[in-house]
Design a protein around this motif. Sequence first.
Motif, PDB file in Angstrom:
ATOM      1  N   ILE A  98       9.575   8.341 -10.391  1.00  0.00           N
ATOM      2  CA  ILE A  98      10.175   8.704  -9.109  1.00  0.00           C
ATOM      3  C   ILE A  98       9.454   8.004  -7.953  1.00  0.00           C
ATOM      4  O   ILE A  98      10.075   7.697  -6.930  1.00  0.00           O
ATOM      5  CB  ILE A  98      10.247  10.236  -8.908  1.00  0.00           C
ATOM      6  CG1 ILE A  98      11.201  10.588  -7.756  1.00  0.00           C
ATOM      7  CG2 ILE A  98       8.866  10.830  -8.687  1.00  0.00           C
ATOM      8  CD1 ILE A  98      12.634  10.172  -7.959  1.00  0.00           C
ATOM      9  N   GLY A  99       8.182   7.718  -8.101  1.00  0.00           N
ATOM     10  CA  GLY A  99       7.459   6.970  -7.074  1.00  0.00           C
ATOM     11  C   GLY A  99       8.045   5.585  -6.876  1.00  0.00           C
ATOM     12  O   GLY A  99       8.137   5.092  -5.742  1.00  0.00           O
ATOM     13  N   LEU A 100       8.444   4.950  -7.947  1.00  0.00           N
ATOM     14  CA  LEU A 100       9.081   3.634  -7.855  1.00  0.00           C
ATOM     15  C   LEU A 100      10.455   3.729  -7.192  1.00  0.00           C
ATOM     16  O   LEU A 100      10.836   2.863  -6.392  1.00  0.00           O
ATOM     17  CB  LEU A 100       9.207   2.997  -9.238  1.00  0.00           C
ATOM     18  CG  LEU A 100       7.889   2.601  -9.906  1.00  0.00           C
ATOM     19  CD1 LEU A 100       8.115   2.229 -11.363  1.00  0.00           C
ATOM     20  CD2 LEU A 100       7.225   1.464  -9.148  1.00  0.00           C
ATOM     21  N   ILE A 101      11.192   4.773  -7.502  1.00  0.00           N
ATOM     22  CA  ILE A 101      12.510   4.987  -6.889  1.00  0.00           C
ATOM     23  C   ILE A 101      12.346   5.248  -5.393  1.00  0.00           C
ATOM     24  O   ILE A 101      13.116   4.763  -4.566  1.00  0.00           O
ATOM     25  CB  ILE A 101      13.240   6.169  -7.564  1.00  0.00           C
ATOM     26  CG1 ILE A 101      13.590   5.856  -9.021  1.00  0.00           C
ATOM     27  CG2 ILE A 101      14.471   6.595  -6.769  1.00  0.00           C
ATOM     28  CD1 ILE A 101      14.627   4.790  -9.227  1.00  0.00           C
ATOM     29  N   TRP A 102      11.329   6.017  -5.052  1.00  0.00           N
ATOM     30  CA  TRP A 102      11.059   6.382  -3.662  1.00  0.00           C
ATOM     31  C   TRP A 102      10.937   5.134  -2.788  1.00  0.00           C
ATOM     32  O   TRP A 102      11.307   5.151  -1.623  1.00  0.00           O
ATOM     33  CB  TRP A 102       9.745   7.148  -3.632  1.00  0.00           C
ATOM     34  CG  TRP A 102       9.477   7.994  -2.434  1.00  0.00           C
ATOM     35  CD1 TRP A 102       9.765   7.727  -1.129  1.00  0.00           C
ATOM     36  CD2 TRP A 102       8.818   9.247  -2.443  1.00  0.00           C
ATOM     37  NE1 TRP A 102       9.320   8.736  -0.329  1.00  0.00           N
ATOM     38  CE2 TRP A 102       8.738   9.688  -1.117  1.00  0.00           C
ATOM     39  CE3 TRP A 102       8.260  10.039  -3.449  1.00  0.00           C
ATOM     40  CZ2 TRP A 102       8.141  10.886  -0.763  1.00  0.00           C
ATOM     41  CZ3 TRP A 102       7.672  11.220  -3.095  1.00  0.00           C
ATOM     42  CH2 TRP A 102       7.619  11.637  -1.768  1.00  0.00           C
ATOM     43  N   ASN A 103      10.419   4.065  -3.363  1.00  0.00           N
ATOM     44  CA  ASN A 103      10.175   2.842  -2.611  1.00  0.00           C
ATOM     45  C   ASN A 103      11.368   1.891  -2.533  1.00  0.00           C
ATOM     46  O   ASN A 103      11.272   0.847  -1.915  1.00  0.00           O
ATOM     47  CB  ASN A 103       8.981   2.091  -3.224  1.00  0.00           C
ATOM     48  CG  ASN A 103       7.683   2.784  -2.924  1.00  0.00           C
ATOM     49  OD1 ASN A 103       7.378   3.079  -1.782  1.00  0.00           O
ATOM     50  ND2 ASN A 103       6.921   3.072  -3.962  1.00  0.00           N
ATOM     51  N   MET A 151       0.815  -1.204   0.000  1.00  0.00           N
ATOM     52  CA  MET A 151       0.000   0.000   0.000  1.00  0.00           C
ATOM     53  C   MET A 151       0.858   1.268   0.000  1.00  0.00           C
ATOM     54  O   MET A 151       0.531   2.238  -0.662  1.00  0.00           O
ATOM     55  CB  MET A 151      -0.912  -0.018   1.236  1.00  0.00           C
ATOM     56  CG  MET A 151      -1.917   1.092   1.215  1.00  0.00           C
ATOM     57  SD  MET A 151      -2.989   0.948  -0.218  1.00  0.00           S
ATOM     58  CE  MET A 151      -4.364   1.858   0.302  1.00  0.00           C
ATOM     59  N   ASN A 152       1.991   1.258   0.729  1.00  0.00           N
ATOM     60  CA  ASN A 152       2.882   2.411   0.752  1.00  0.00           C
ATOM     61  C   ASN A 152       3.428   2.729  -0.631  1.00  0.00           C
ATOM     62  O   ASN A 152       3.652   3.892  -0.954  1.00  0.00           O
ATOM     63  CB  ASN A 152       4.034   2.197   1.731  1.00  0.00           C
ATOM     64  CG  ASN A 152       3.585   2.342   3.171  1.00  0.00           C
ATOM     65  OD1 ASN A 152       2.539   2.919   3.442  1.00  0.00           O
ATOM     66  ND2 ASN A 152       4.378   1.817   4.091  1.00  0.00           N
ATOM     67  N   LYS A 153       3.669   1.695  -1.433  1.00  0.00           N
ATOM     68  CA  LYS A 153       4.179   1.905  -2.782  1.00  0.00           C
ATOM     69  C   LYS A 153       3.174   2.678  -3.625  1.00  0.00           C
ATOM     70  O   LYS A 153       3.537   3.600  -4.342  1.00  0.00           O
ATOM     71  CB  LYS A 153       4.506   0.566  -3.450  1.00  0.00           C
ATOM     72  CG  LYS A 153       5.687  -0.134  -2.851  1.00  0.00           C
ATOM     73  CD  LYS A 153       5.950  -1.449  -3.535  1.00  0.00           C
ATOM     74  CE  LYS A 153       7.142  -2.122  -2.872  1.00  0.00           C
ATOM     75  NZ  LYS A 153       7.549  -3.333  -3.546  1.00  0.00           N
ATOM     76  N   ILE A 154       1.923   2.312  -3.527  1.00  0.00           N
ATOM     77  CA  ILE A 154       0.878   2.988  -4.301  1.00  0.00           C
ATOM     78  C   ILE A 154       0.738   4.436  -3.848  1.00  0.00           C
ATOM     79  O   ILE A 154       0.621   5.347  -4.671  1.00  0.00           O
ATOM     80  CB  ILE A 154      -0.456   2.230  -4.186  1.00  0.00           C
ATOM     81  CG1 ILE A 154      -0.335   0.872  -4.873  1.00  0.00           C
ATOM     82  CG2 ILE A 154      -1.591   3.041  -4.786  1.00  0.00           C
ATOM     83  CD1 ILE A 154      -1.505  -0.056  -4.654  1.00  0.00           C
ATOM     84  N   ILE A 155       0.796   4.656  -2.542  1.00  0.00           N
ATOM     85  CA  ILE A 155       0.663   6.017  -2.012  1.00  0.00           C
ATOM     86  C   ILE A 155       1.811   6.895  -2.486  1.00  0.00           C
ATOM     87  O   ILE A 155       1.594   8.026  -2.939  1.00  0.00           O
ATOM     88  CB  ILE A 155       0.561   6.000  -0.472  1.00  0.00           C
ATOM     89  CG1 ILE A 155      -0.774   5.385  -0.056  1.00  0.00           C
ATOM     90  CG2 ILE A 155       0.706   7.407   0.102  1.00  0.00           C
ATOM     91  CD1 ILE A 155      -0.897   5.110   1.420  1.00  0.00           C
ATOM     92  N   SER A 156       3.033   6.396  -2.421  1.00  0.00           N
ATOM     93  CA  SER A 156       4.173   7.216  -2.845  1.00  0.00           C
ATOM     94  C   SER A 156       4.125   7.508  -4.341  1.00  0.00           C
ATOM     95  O   SER A 156       4.483   8.607  -4.772  1.00  0.00           O
ATOM     96  CB  SER A 156       5.503   6.576  -2.450  1.00  0.00           C
ATOM     97  OG  SER A 156       5.652   5.315  -3.025  1.00  0.00           O
TER      98      SER A 156
END
Length: 142
Positions: A63-68, A1-6
């Motif tokens: 960048i959302g994928l990198i964030w995770n 869920m955190n991945k989707i949020i970021s």
Amino acid sequence: MNKIISICVAVIICFSVGFTAAYFQADAIQTWYPFLNKPSLTPPNFIFPIVWSLLYLCMGISIGLIWNTQHTKRKTLRWLFSCQLLLNFTWSICFFYFQSPLLGFIDILLLDIFIIYYMIESYPVKKISSLLFIPYTLWLLL
């Protein structure tokens, strides 16, 4: 869920930058831009919001994928991404608000460097993040 949020937060940030930039360019698009001598391959005006919506979506997902990730380059990639997003925003101000093709050209050259560097650096970390920048790079370079 955190991945989707970021990823969602990153996409919202990218779209927010685009909407804010649109505010600064709105007048010039109506009063200045139509009178510029543009290349024959310049797309019609209605294409720009469609393309930029897709590009901002790809950028945000990238960048959302990198964030995770927990990769050691994560901070560097976020910095590179932030720099390119700032340059993306300032291009509208340089070119449209100040009505300066020269400042716009300088800005876009720097932007090209940052997005290509981001693509190179993100490839070993998260291949898809790098590949999501291909349409953006092509749009800016062509």
